[in-house]
Design a protein around this motif. Sequence first.
Motif, PDB file in Angstrom:
ATOM      1  N   PHE A 150       3.871  15.943 -62.354  1.00  0.00           N
ATOM      2  CA  PHE A 150       2.478  15.499 -62.369  1.00  0.00           C
ATOM      3  C   PHE A 150       2.002  15.061 -60.987  1.00  0.00           C
ATOM      4  CE2 PHE A 150       3.364  14.279 -66.995  1.00  0.00           C
ATOM      5  CZ  PHE A 150       2.828  15.453 -67.484  1.00  0.00           C
ATOM      6  N   ASP A 151       2.888  14.462 -60.202  1.00  0.00           N
ATOM      7  CA  ASP A 151       2.494  13.967 -58.882  1.00  0.00           C
ATOM      8  C   ASP A 151       2.068  15.088 -57.934  1.00  0.00           C
ATOM      9  OD1 ASP A 151       2.962  11.359 -59.594  1.00  0.00           O
ATOM     10  OD2 ASP A 151       5.024  11.327 -58.834  1.00  0.00           O
TER      11      ASP A 151
ATOM     12  N   SER B 180      -2.839  12.195 -60.684  1.00  0.00           N
ATOM     13  CA  SER B 180      -1.547  12.217 -61.360  1.00  0.00           C
ATOM     14  C   SER B 180      -1.527  11.288 -62.577  1.00  0.00           C
ATOM     15  CB  SER B 180      -0.440  11.851 -60.368  1.00  0.00           C
ATOM     16  OG  SER B 180       0.795  11.679 -61.025  1.00  0.00           O
ATOM     17  N   PRO B 181      -2.011  10.047 -62.479  1.00  0.00           N
ATOM     18  CA  PRO B 181      -2.038   9.189 -63.668  1.00  0.00           C
ATOM     19  C   PRO B 181      -2.904   9.749 -64.792  1.00  0.00           C
ATOM     20  CG  PRO B 181      -2.258   7.851 -61.696  1.00  0.00           C
ATOM     21  CD  PRO B 181      -2.388   9.288 -61.260  1.00  0.00           C
ATOM     22  N   THR B 182      -4.024  10.383 -64.437  1.00  0.00           N
ATOM     23  CA  THR B 182      -4.885  10.976 -65.466  1.00  0.00           C
ATOM     24  C   THR B 182      -4.168  12.111 -66.178  1.00  0.00           C
ATOM     25  OG1 THR B 182      -6.923  10.393 -64.295  1.00  0.00           O
ATOM     26  CG2 THR B 182      -7.063  12.173 -65.900  1.00  0.00           C
ATOM     27  N   LEU B 183      -3.472  12.968 -65.416  1.00  0.00           N
ATOM     28  CA  LEU B 183      -2.701  14.042 -66.038  1.00  0.00           C
ATOM     29  C   LEU B 183      -1.695  13.472 -67.039  1.00  0.00           C
ATOM     30  CD1 LEU B 183      -1.587  16.724 -63.388  1.00  0.00           C
ATOM     31  CD2 LEU B 183      -2.976  17.076 -65.426  1.00  0.00           C
ATOM     32  N   ARG B 184      -0.929  12.506 -66.600  1.00  0.00           N
ATOM     33  CA  ARG B 184       0.113  11.941 -67.447  1.00  0.00           C
ATOM     34  C   ARG B 184      -0.473  11.269 -68.688  1.00  0.00           C
ATOM     35  NH1 ARG B 184       5.321  10.783 -66.390  1.00  0.00           N
ATOM     36  NH2 ARG B 184       5.020  11.218 -64.151  1.00  0.00           N
TER      37      ARG B 184
ATOM     38  N   ARG C   1      -3.429  11.709 -70.121  1.00  0.00           N
ATOM     39  CA  ARG C   1      -4.101  12.644 -71.026  1.00  0.00           C
ATOM     40  C   ARG C   1      -3.081  13.462 -71.812  1.00  0.00           C
ATOM     41  NH1 ARG C   1      -9.443  14.118 -70.223  1.00  0.00           N
ATOM     42  NH2 ARG C   1      -9.541  12.287 -68.877  1.00  0.00           N
ATOM     43  N   PHE C   2      -1.993  13.887 -71.161  1.00  0.00           N
ATOM     44  CA  PHE C   2      -0.951  14.619 -71.866  1.00  0.00           C
ATOM     45  C   PHE C   2      -0.289  13.742 -72.922  1.00  0.00           C
ATOM     46  CE2 PHE C   2       0.469  18.701 -69.661  1.00  0.00           C
ATOM     47  CZ  PHE C   2      -0.802  18.980 -69.194  1.00  0.00           C
ATOM     48  N   ASP C   3      -0.005  12.509 -72.561  1.00  0.00           N
ATOM     49  CA  ASP C   3       0.617  11.595 -73.518  1.00  0.00           C
ATOM     50  C   ASP C   3      -0.289  11.342 -74.715  1.00  0.00           C
ATOM     51  OD1 ASP C   3       2.837  11.408 -71.919  1.00  0.00           O
ATOM     52  OD2 ASP C   3       2.361   9.415 -71.109  1.00  0.00           O
ATOM     53  N   SER C   4      -1.597  11.315 -74.480  1.00  0.00           N
ATOM     54  CA  SER C   4      -2.550  11.018 -75.558  1.00  0.00           C
ATOM     55  C   SER C   4      -2.801  12.203 -76.481  1.00  0.00           C
ATOM     56  CB  SER C   4      -3.886  10.553 -74.960  1.00  0.00           C
ATOM     57  OG  SER C   4      -3.733   9.363 -74.219  1.00  0.00           O
ATOM     58  N   PHE C   5      -2.825  13.418 -75.910  1.00  0.00           N
ATOM     59  CA  PHE C   5      -3.258  14.581 -76.688  1.00  0.00           C
ATOM     60  C   PHE C   5      -2.160  15.614 -76.954  1.00  0.00           C
ATOM     61  CE2 PHE C   5      -7.310  13.042 -75.011  1.00  0.00           C
ATOM     62  CZ  PHE C   5      -8.146  13.161 -76.111  1.00  0.00           C
ATOM     63  N   ALA C   6      -0.958  15.398 -76.450  1.00  0.00           N
ATOM     64  CA  ALA C   6       0.071  16.438 -76.498  1.00  0.00           C
ATOM     65  C   ALA C   6       0.222  17.053 -77.883  1.00  0.00           C
ATOM     66  CB  ALA C   6       1.410  15.871 -76.025  1.00  0.00           C
ATOM     67  N   SER C   7       0.479  16.243 -78.893  1.00  0.00           N
ATOM     68  CA  SER C   7       0.740  16.794 -80.235  1.00  0.00           C
ATOM     69  C   SER C   7      -0.489  17.481 -80.818  1.00  0.00           C
ATOM     70  CB  SER C   7       1.213  15.679 -81.171  1.00  0.00           C
ATOM     71  OG  SER C   7       0.221  14.671 -81.302  1.00  0.00           O
ATOM     72  N   GLN C   8      -1.679  17.035 -80.407  1.00  0.00           N
ATOM     73  CA  GLN C   8      -2.911  17.647 -80.921  1.00  0.00           C
ATOM     74  C   GLN C   8      -3.183  19.012 -80.285  1.00  0.00           C
ATOM     75  OE1 GLN C   8      -6.303  14.773 -81.254  1.00  0.00           O
ATOM     76  NE2 GLN C   8      -4.857  13.319 -80.340  1.00  0.00           N
ATOM     77  N   TRP C   9      -2.564  19.271 -79.126  1.00  0.00           N
ATOM     78  CA  TRP C   9      -2.805  20.528 -78.417  1.00  0.00           C
ATOM     79  C   TRP C   9      -1.731  21.580 -78.694  1.00  0.00           C
ATOM     80  CZ3 TRP C   9      -4.201  18.174 -72.934  1.00  0.00           C
ATOM     81  CH2 TRP C   9      -5.482  17.609 -73.018  1.00  0.00           C
TER      82      TRP C   9
ATOM     83  N   GLU D 236      13.075  23.097 -64.107  1.00  0.00           N
ATOM     84  CA  GLU D 236      14.344  22.438 -63.823  1.00  0.00           C
ATOM     85  C   GLU D 236      14.407  21.037 -64.414  1.00  0.00           C
ATOM     86  OE1 GLU D 236      15.031  22.487 -59.661  1.00  0.00           O
ATOM     87  OE2 GLU D 236      15.195  24.672 -59.544  1.00  0.00           O
ATOM     88  N   ARG D 237      13.304  20.340 -64.443  1.00  0.00           N
ATOM     89  CA  ARG D 237      13.304  18.965 -64.922  1.00  0.00           C
ATOM     90  C   ARG D 237      11.938  18.651 -65.512  1.00  0.00           C
ATOM     91  NH1 ARG D 237      16.957  14.911 -63.293  1.00  0.00           N
ATOM     92  NH2 ARG D 237      16.301  12.786 -63.740  1.00  0.00           N
ATOM     93  N   LEU D 238      11.916  18.154 -66.737  1.00  0.00           N
ATOM     94  CA  LEU D 238      10.652  17.858 -67.388  1.00  0.00           C
ATOM     95  C   LEU D 238      10.074  16.553 -66.852  1.00  0.00           C
ATOM     96  CD1 LEU D 238      11.638  18.953 -70.982  1.00  0.00           C
ATOM     97  CD2 LEU D 238      10.051  20.105 -69.447  1.00  0.00           C
ATOM     98  N   PRO D 239       8.733  16.456 -66.762  1.00  0.00           N
ATOM     99  CA  PRO D 239       8.117  15.364 -66.006  1.00  0.00           C
ATOM    100  C   PRO D 239       7.884  14.062 -66.758  1.00  0.00           C
ATOM    101  CG  PRO D 239       6.435  16.891 -66.718  1.00  0.00           C
ATOM    102  CD  PRO D 239       7.753  17.478 -67.150  1.00  0.00           C
ATOM    103  N   SER D 240       7.983  14.091 -68.090  1.00  0.00           N
ATOM    104  CA  SER D 240       7.576  12.921 -68.860  1.00  0.00           C
ATOM    105  C   SER D 240       8.750  12.274 -69.591  1.00  0.00           C
ATOM    106  CB  SER D 240       6.496  13.316 -69.875  1.00  0.00           C
ATOM    107  OG  SER D 240       6.145  12.227 -70.706  1.00  0.00           O
ATOM    108  N   GLY D 241       8.558  11.012 -69.958  1.00  0.00           N
ATOM    109  CA  GLY D 241       9.533  10.328 -70.791  1.00  0.00           C
ATOM    110  C   GLY D 241       9.278  10.528 -72.262  1.00  0.00           C
ATOM    111  N   LYS D 242       8.171  11.170 -72.607  1.00  0.00           N
ATOM    112  CA  LYS D 242       7.805  11.391 -74.008  1.00  0.00           C
ATOM    113  C   LYS D 242       8.106  12.830 -74.417  1.00  0.00           C
ATOM    114  CE  LYS D 242       4.152   7.883 -74.050  1.00  0.00           C
ATOM    115  NZ  LYS D 242       4.859   7.012 -75.000  1.00  0.00           N
ATOM    116  N   PHE D 243       8.757  12.970 -75.554  1.00  0.00           N
ATOM    117  CA  PHE D 243       9.188  14.301 -76.003  1.00  0.00           C
ATOM    118  C   PHE D 243       7.993  15.216 -76.258  1.00  0.00           C
ATOM    119  CE2 PHE D 243      10.538  17.462 -79.109  1.00  0.00           C
ATOM    120  CZ  PHE D 243      11.699  17.943 -78.523  1.00  0.00           C
TER     121      PHE D 243
END
Length: 272
Positions: free
Chosen positions: A66-67, A90-94, A96-104, A179-186
Amino acid sequence: MMTDFIIKKLPYDLSSHAGLALIGQYLKSTHLKSLLDSAFPIRAGIANSDVLKSYIGLLSLGKNDFDAIENFRDNDFFKRALDLRHVPSSPTLRQRFDSFASQWFDLMPQINHKLLSQRVAGKPIDFGALDCSYTPVDLDTFAMNNSFTKKELVGRTYAGLDGYCPFAVYLGSLGYCLERLPSGKFDTNYLVCQLAAVAMNLLRMIGQNTLNGTDSPVRHTAKHRRIRTVMQEIMFKAARMIKHAGRWIFGLGESDSGFAVFERHYGQLKAA
């Protein structure tokens, strides 16, 4: 005798990622903006379509952290090529993804279907059908090192490290891997993997339409080009953006061996 250069900051915009112009044209054909923003409107702040397109742009350049978006916040070409009203932080990306991931989740197959159903110059995408008319589907798994993190559902992998071990299904050989996923949320990481599939399809379609013809800058014969080759030959082109008489001109270098295919394919996408 070695030449000593004079280093100057020139009064015009340069980009080292010219291929984003093609990514933007492909995304335009999916109507992602209207598809996403009508279903997930934002009352204030950056539109969800801008968030998603910005991240797809990063993925198409081989970046998934995200950075990495911070390097494009003030990049006018990134914004114009992807038709963004605003480039998120970067904070907005993170967030927004955390908020909407499962809905998208269900949205990604729709985008991929729209992409893979396209015809360019009347031709459908080539999935690499064999002589027997079957299309090869490769199934593989790979270990992603997320050791020493507190990410959700991290476990021990066959490679002897802690991380994730997703399955990847390819229609033909692509050669693109996170190579490495960016978030702590599955859920967020799952969305990232889905978007990586969109980016892979975009890069493959660009490669199919620019690197396999007689005017290709890559001279050795091949039916398909690896994603790495597409990035090197098309995505990471240097270009200059100029505004003249109310029009935007995107200029490639005089010695650019891929100018002909780039100009041709961009024209095809505009006309589609």
